[in-house]
Design a protein around this motif. Sequence first.
Motif, PDB file in Angstrom:
ATOM      1  N   LEU A   1      40.100  26.886  44.905  1.00 23.25           N
ATOM      2  CA  LEU A   1      41.470  27.375  44.822  1.00 23.25           C
ATOM      3  C   LEU A   1      42.407  26.618  43.692  1.00 23.25           C
ATOM      4  N   ALA A   2      42.603  25.092  43.981  1.00 21.59           N
ATOM      5  CA  ALA A   2      43.474  24.420  43.329  1.00 21.59           C
ATOM      6  C   ALA A   2      42.960  24.256  41.850  1.00 21.59           C
ATOM      7  N   ALA A   3      41.717  24.290  41.500  1.00 20.42           N
ATOM      8  CA  ALA A   3      42.040  24.540  39.720  1.00 20.42           C
ATOM      9  C   ALA A   3      41.676  25.385  39.337  1.00 20.42           C
ATOM     10  N   ARG A   4      41.135  26.869  40.060  1.00 17.26           N
ATOM     11  CA  ARG A   4      41.337  27.875  39.217  1.00 17.26           C
ATOM     12  C   ARG A   4      42.866  28.504  39.469  1.00 17.26           C
ATOM     13  N   LEU A   5      43.602  28.159  40.725  1.00 18.59           N
ATOM     14  CA  LEU A   5      44.291  29.070  40.362  1.00 18.59           C
ATOM     15  C   LEU A   5      45.381  28.104  39.414  1.00 18.59           C
ATOM     16  N   GLY A   6      45.664  26.695  39.326  1.00 20.97           N
ATOM     17  CA  GLY A   6      46.058  25.644  38.424  1.00 20.97           C
ATOM     18  C   GLY A   6      46.097  26.353  36.820  1.00 20.97           C
ATOM     19  N   ALA A   7      44.496  26.239  36.299  1.00 23.54           N
ATOM     20  CA  ALA A   7      44.398  27.263  35.079  1.00 23.54           C
ATOM     21  C   ALA A   7      45.573  28.475  35.526  1.00 23.54           C
TER      22      ALA A   7
ATOM     23  N   GLU B   1      52.568  44.429  42.191  1.00 24.67           N
ATOM     24  CA  GLU B   1      51.970  45.014  41.674  1.00 24.67           C
ATOM     25  C   GLU B   1      50.150  43.701  41.170  1.00 24.67           C
ATOM     26  N   VAL B   2      50.729  42.971  41.651  1.00 30.87           N
ATOM     27  CA  VAL B   2      49.349  42.587  41.831  1.00 30.87           C
ATOM     28  C   VAL B   2      48.288  41.940  42.632  1.00 30.87           C
ATOM     29  N   VAL B   3      48.929  42.722  43.684  1.00 34.72           N
ATOM     30  CA  VAL B   3      48.957  42.773  45.255  1.00 34.72           C
ATOM     31  C   VAL B   3      47.671  44.444  44.891  1.00 34.72           C
ATOM     32  N   ALA B   4      48.240  44.932  44.648  1.00 37.52           N
ATOM     33  CA  ALA B   4      47.515  46.654  44.343  1.00 37.52           C
ATOM     34  C   ALA B   4      46.607  46.374  43.442  1.00 37.52           C
ATOM     35  N   ALA B   5      47.035  45.874  42.742  1.00 36.39           N
ATOM     36  CA  ALA B   5      45.472  45.991  41.499  1.00 36.39           C
ATOM     37  C   ALA B   5      43.996  45.062  42.522  1.00 36.39           C
ATOM     38  N   CYS B   6      44.455  44.114  42.951  1.00 37.57           N
ATOM     39  CA  CYS B   6      43.697  43.498  43.886  1.00 37.57           C
ATOM     40  C   CYS B   6      42.829  44.382  44.407  1.00 37.57           C
ATOM     41  N   HIS B   7      43.774  45.113  45.608  1.00 40.77           N
ATOM     42  CA  HIS B   7      43.049  46.023  46.273  1.00 40.77           C
ATOM     43  C   HIS B   7      42.689  46.908  45.727  1.00 40.77           C
ATOM     44  N   SER B   8      42.550  47.332  44.334  1.00 42.06           N
ATOM     45  CA  SER B   8      41.703  48.559  43.673  1.00 42.06           C
ATOM     46  C   SER B   8      41.394  48.257  43.266  1.00 42.06           C
ATOM     47  N   ALA B   9      40.783  46.932  42.997  1.00 41.57           N
ATOM     48  CA  ALA B   9      39.756  46.495  42.614  1.00 41.57           C
ATOM     49  C   ALA B   9      38.622  45.402  43.297  1.00 41.57           C
ATOM     50  N   GLY B  10      38.844  45.954  44.480  1.00 43.92           N
ATOM     51  CA  GLY B  10      38.214  45.288  45.912  1.00 43.92           C
ATOM     52  C   GLY B  10      38.130  44.233  46.235  1.00 43.92           C
TER      53      GLY B  10
ATOM     54  N   GLY C   1      36.329  37.140  43.796  1.00 44.59           N
ATOM     55  CA  GLY C   1      37.609  37.261  44.265  1.00 44.59           C
ATOM     56  C   GLY C   1      38.551  36.967  43.568  1.00 44.59           C
ATOM     57  N   LEU C   2      38.446  35.367  43.466  1.00 44.30           N
ATOM     58  CA  LEU C   2      39.239  34.706  42.052  1.00 44.30           C
ATOM     59  C   LEU C   2      39.283  35.435  41.129  1.00 44.30           C
ATOM     60  N   GLY C   3      37.934  35.786  40.040  1.00 45.22           N
ATOM     61  CA  GLY C   3      38.183  36.709  39.274  1.00 45.22           C
ATOM     62  C   GLY C   3      38.715  37.788  39.258  1.00 45.22           C
ATOM     63  N   VAL C   4      38.441  38.489  40.447  1.00 44.48           N
ATOM     64  CA  VAL C   4      39.684  39.675  40.540  1.00 44.48           C
ATOM     65  C   VAL C   4      40.856  39.521  40.303  1.00 44.48           C
ATOM     66  N   LEU C   5      41.645  38.759  40.964  1.00 42.30           N
ATOM     67  CA  LEU C   5      42.784  38.167  40.644  1.00 42.30           C
ATOM     68  C   LEU C   5      43.223  37.678  39.266  1.00 42.30           C
ATOM     69  N   GLU C   6      42.327  36.807  38.615  1.00 49.93           N
ATOM     70  CA  GLU C   6      43.214  36.517  37.803  1.00 49.93           C
ATOM     71  C   GLU C   6      43.118  38.052  36.492  1.00 49.93           C
ATOM     72  N   GLY C   7      41.808  38.790  36.526  1.00 50.35           N
ATOM     73  CA  GLY C   7      42.735  39.721  35.951  1.00 50.35           C
ATOM     74  C   GLY C   7      43.318  40.556  36.487  1.00 50.35           C
ATOM     75  N   ALA C   8      44.247  40.669  37.663  1.00 45.00           N
ATOM     76  CA  ALA C   8      45.265  41.598  37.700  1.00 45.00           C
ATOM     77  C   ALA C   8      46.026  40.843  37.653  1.00 45.00           C
ATOM     78  N   VAL C   9      46.400  39.999  37.437  1.00 48.17           N
ATOM     79  CA  VAL C   9      47.155  39.188  36.741  1.00 48.17           C
ATOM     80  C   VAL C   9      47.371  38.635  35.583  1.00 48.17           C
ATOM     81  N   GLY C  10      46.642  39.127  34.961  1.00 48.33           N
ATOM     82  CA  GLY C  10      46.703  39.527  33.560  1.00 48.33           C
ATOM     83  C   GLY C  10      47.308  40.659  33.229  1.00 48.33           C
ATOM     84  N   GLU C  11      46.927  41.508  33.983  1.00 44.76           N
ATOM     85  CA  GLU C  11      47.148  42.940  33.371  1.00 44.76           C
ATOM     86  C   GLU C  11      48.536  43.456  34.069  1.00 44.76           C
TER      87      GLU C  11
END
Length: 453
Positions: free
Chosen positions: A357-363, A400-409, A438-448
């Motif tokens: 988590l530290a590595a991925r979220l830090g990036a 919005e990020v939370v909702a996008a994560c939910h929609s993406a599973g 799961g982190l990939g989905v979160l990263e995608g949602a943040v990007g969106e």
Amino acid sequence: MGDDEVMAVDGVPQSRELVTEIPGPRSRELAARRLAAVAPGASSSFPAYVERASGAVVEDVDGNRFIDLGSGIAVTGVGHAAPYVVEAVREQVARFTHTCFTVAPYEPYVAVCEELNALTPGDHAKTSVLVNSGAEAVENAVKIARHATGRPAVVVFDHAFHGRTNLTMAMTAKTMPYKAGFGPFAPEVYRAPVSYPFRDPEGMTGAEAAQRAIDQIEVQVEAGSVACVVVEPIQGEGGFIVPAPGFLPALAAWCRQNGVVFVADEVQSGFGRTGDRFACDDEAVVPDLVATAKGIAAGMPLAAVTGRAELMGAVHAGGLGGTYGGNPVACAAALAAIRTMRELDLPAAARGIGGVLAARLGALRAQYPGIGDVRGRGAMFAVEFVRPGDRAPDAGATREVVAACHSAGVIVLSCGTWGNVIRLLPPFVIPEGLLLDGLGVLEGAVGEVLGQS
Ligand SMILES: *Cc1c(COP(=O)(O)O)cnc(C)c1O
């Protein structure tokens, strides 16, 4: 049972798979029934209705499978339907479900207290009392501290969350949704500033933050009137605020010097969540009383106060307890969860998750100026969203990020005084591939939401 069997999860495949839009048709039907039947005050943040769950995956009534990065708010750390827990609950439920410990006692209650006395920080003599919820545990810790000291006052902190009963509402900081309209609140609760490195003056040390808190306490109430200081070693609902090193030890020292009971509310941070058995272990802080709940029993309702035998022993017989407190089925679940934690070394698993988590979220923070802070420890990490360029909280982007994560599973939760923090609380047994997905989905949602940068 060997490790492989303990890890075996039958039922729900451990993968993310969406077969309908979210929420699907059956969830929407249930939402309509709910509207007519369920009090709106009892709301849900996730739109789909659950059918079953195992390990790190929740399946909804439409057959969609979600990666659970919330663990039902830090509860199912051992995973959904953890094998030892399922077996122990089945066995206990068939034997007896209730006698009321205050009427007719039973071994599992005693055994859970023995485990808590051994697992919580410090090797002094300890005893425990079992109750039903985190709020009840915190409230009982205050009762015990007041009885043992003969003093009335309770000190709590900015951004604190301690529960929804009358006393714990008073102790909780945030008015909406926890307190608004529900007063009058219990008296003799005083609030001090916590150590919040992201929002404190640059470079403020933990010791300086503790001194700032102590100065505030001492102008509001004389130390000789303070029964207890209650603190979450890492704040939960308030935003996963990790105090600067030195803050907790300095507070504990002030408590010792002034005969004040130091209470750690480890309801969210305990039971391996932060990579230690308890969050206080990180700085070898030894609380006088510890309130536990959430991760204690894999989702069965159980909570506890554990503490110095002489403080706990101050209360007269019958002064603590309740009809359901230490229910035998919940105790069986707790013993199975603790056994799982020990055999699988779940604190170590939490540390491993923390590294990822530290590595991925830090990036992610490095990439997006809308992410002000990434913080946490072990399997308890958070992302704080701010307006790019300053530290103004951005609750809109967070939603919005939370909702996008939910929609993406992916199930994620928000928190924070300003609703601008996403917290990750994956089960310790989550396979690495699933965590990365799961982190990939979160990263995608943040990007969106924040836009590619
Ligand atoms: C959730 C929580 C509570 C309240 O627990 P309940 O079981 O919901 O009553 C108290 N303190 C902390 C730190 C919590 O996270």
